[in-house]
Design an enzyme around this catalytic site. Sequence first.
Site, PDB file in Angstrom:
ATOM      1  N   ASP A  20       0.834  -1.202   0.000  1.00 43.34           N
ATOM      2  CA  ASP A  20       0.000   0.000   0.000  1.00 43.34           C
ATOM      3  C   ASP A  20       0.870   1.253   0.000  1.00 43.34           C
ATOM      4  O   ASP A  20       1.964   1.255   0.560  1.00 43.34           O
ATOM      5  CB  ASP A  20      -0.928  -0.017   1.228  1.00 43.34           C
ATOM      6  CG  ASP A  20      -2.050   0.997   1.105  1.00 43.34           C
ATOM      7  OD1 ASP A  20      -2.337   1.457  -0.023  1.00 43.34           O
ATOM      8  OD2 ASP A  20      -2.651   1.338   2.144  1.00 43.34           O
ATOM      9  N   ASN A  68     -10.436  -3.247  -6.352  1.00 42.41           N
ATOM     10  CA  ASN A  68      -9.681  -2.293  -7.186  1.00 42.41           C
ATOM     11  C   ASN A  68     -10.338  -2.052  -8.553  1.00 42.41           C
ATOM     12  O   ASN A  68     -10.016  -1.070  -9.234  1.00 42.41           O
ATOM     13  CB  ASN A  68      -8.232  -2.752  -7.385  1.00 42.41           C
ATOM     14  CG  ASN A  68      -7.351  -2.540  -6.164  1.00 42.41           C
ATOM     15  OD1 ASN A  68      -6.343  -3.221  -5.984  1.00 42.41           O
ATOM     16  ND2 ASN A  68      -7.700  -1.588  -5.304  1.00 42.41           N
TER      17      ASN A  68
HETATM   18  C1  FPP Z   1      -1.934   0.135  -3.359  1.00 43.10           C
HETATM   19  O1  FPP Z   1      -1.473   1.457  -3.390  1.00 43.10           O
HETATM   20  C2  FPP Z   1      -1.361  -0.632  -4.461  1.00 43.10           C
HETATM   21  C3  FPP Z   1      -2.084  -1.170  -5.467  1.00 43.10           C
HETATM   22  C4  FPP Z   1      -3.547  -1.050  -5.552  1.00 43.10           C
HETATM   23  C5  FPP Z   1      -1.463  -1.877  -6.580  1.00 43.10           C
HETATM   24  C6  FPP Z   1      -0.235  -2.666  -6.299  1.00 43.10           C
HETATM   25  C7  FPP Z   1       0.564  -2.685  -7.531  1.00 43.10           C
HETATM   26  C8  FPP Z   1       1.901  -2.643  -7.602  1.00 43.10           C
HETATM   27  C9  FPP Z   1       2.774  -2.705  -6.425  1.00 43.10           C
HETATM   28  C10 FPP Z   1       2.625  -2.472  -8.894  1.00 43.10           C
HETATM   29  C11 FPP Z   1       2.511  -3.524  -9.890  1.00 43.10           C
HETATM   30  C12 FPP Z   1       2.631  -4.908  -9.380  1.00 43.10           C
HETATM   31  C13 FPP Z   1       3.111  -5.917 -10.111  1.00 43.10           C
HETATM   32  C14 FPP Z   1       3.067  -7.294  -9.590  1.00 43.10           C
HETATM   33  C15 FPP Z   1       3.694  -5.689 -11.422  1.00 43.10           C
HETATM   34  P1  FPP Z   1      -2.528   2.645  -3.519  1.00 43.10           P
HETATM   35  O2  FPP Z   1      -2.612   2.985  -4.952  1.00 43.10           O
HETATM   36  O3  FPP Z   1      -3.824   2.262  -2.882  1.00 43.10           O
HETATM   37  O4  FPP Z   1      -1.803   3.750  -2.695  1.00 43.10           O
HETATM   38  P2  FPP Z   1      -2.478   4.920  -1.829  1.00 43.10           P
HETATM   39  O5  FPP Z   1      -3.176   4.252  -0.681  1.00 43.10           O
HETATM   40  O6  FPP Z   1      -1.292   5.713  -1.386  1.00 43.10           O
HETATM   41  O7  FPP Z   1      -3.393   5.669  -2.750  1.00 43.10           O
END
Ligand code: FPP
Length: 248
Positions: A20, A68
């Site tokens: 996250d 998501n």
């Molecule tokens: C949460 O951060 C993260 C995600 C919803 C996506 C996770 C994806 C990756 C780490 C990159 C790609 C992965 C692979 C396996 C290629 P958020 O967007 O909710 O962050 P925030 O809470 O700060 O908005």
Amino acid sequence: MAQRLTPDFPVPAHVAVIMDGNGRWAGRSGLLRARGHEEGAAAVRDVTEAAAEWGIRHLTLYAFSAENWQRPAAEIGVLMKLLRRYLREERRTLLEHGVRLRALGRLADLPADVRELLAESEQATAGGERCTLRLGLSYGGRQEICDAVVRIAEDVAAGRLSPGELTPGMIAARLYDPGMPDPDLIIRTGGEVRLSNFLLWQSSYAEMHFTPVLWPDFRRGHLLEALQDYHRRVRRFGRVPESDPAVR
Ligand code: FPP
């Protein structure tokens, strides 16, 4: 000489991570959220390589939750693009590190070409014996339990199972990957303290490590800190330790 990071104590068999903080990482530097996800993919690489090197047999990363899909279409597009790139470009590195890739979730929801790339990577890395990397994709813990319940209901309706015989093991056997052991340690980056529908069935006795570090900044040194934290825990699984002086 820089000290080589490596745990000098037994590591848990299964570490699972709620990655996250990508969006906040980008926002802090005035960048688009997409840049946060891109940098998040670099963290995935480093943590996976460290897990394989350090003898962590199972690593599960929450890459895209069932919820998501409610994000803006452009962000979903970015995440799918990154996933495609990861699956194409990382296959060789996964093979070199003895990492077997598997996907966990309602995979039918994913675009057809992503499903194909996943199947190819799963097949190509099937012989990886050091570490199994599972990517949670269109994954939700409640959805997983619900899907297992549907299969149980089908077995009951077909006369293969009697409701009175149902055990937790029979439910576990119908989860997305019955060969996956329960996580010993769940790490959540980004400062929030919640599970967000991740591994709800399997997390019953997992140890939790929450860190404010945003996922794009998370590297093997932070993983080592989480393992050190885990190493200090006493896991009781509802029992009392035999060494407890009050036990007679
Ligand atoms: C949460 O951060 C993260 C995600 C919803 C996506 C996770 C994806 C990756 C780490 C990159 C790609 C992965 C692979 C396996 C290629 P958020 O967007 O909710 O962050 P925030 O809470 O700060 O908005």
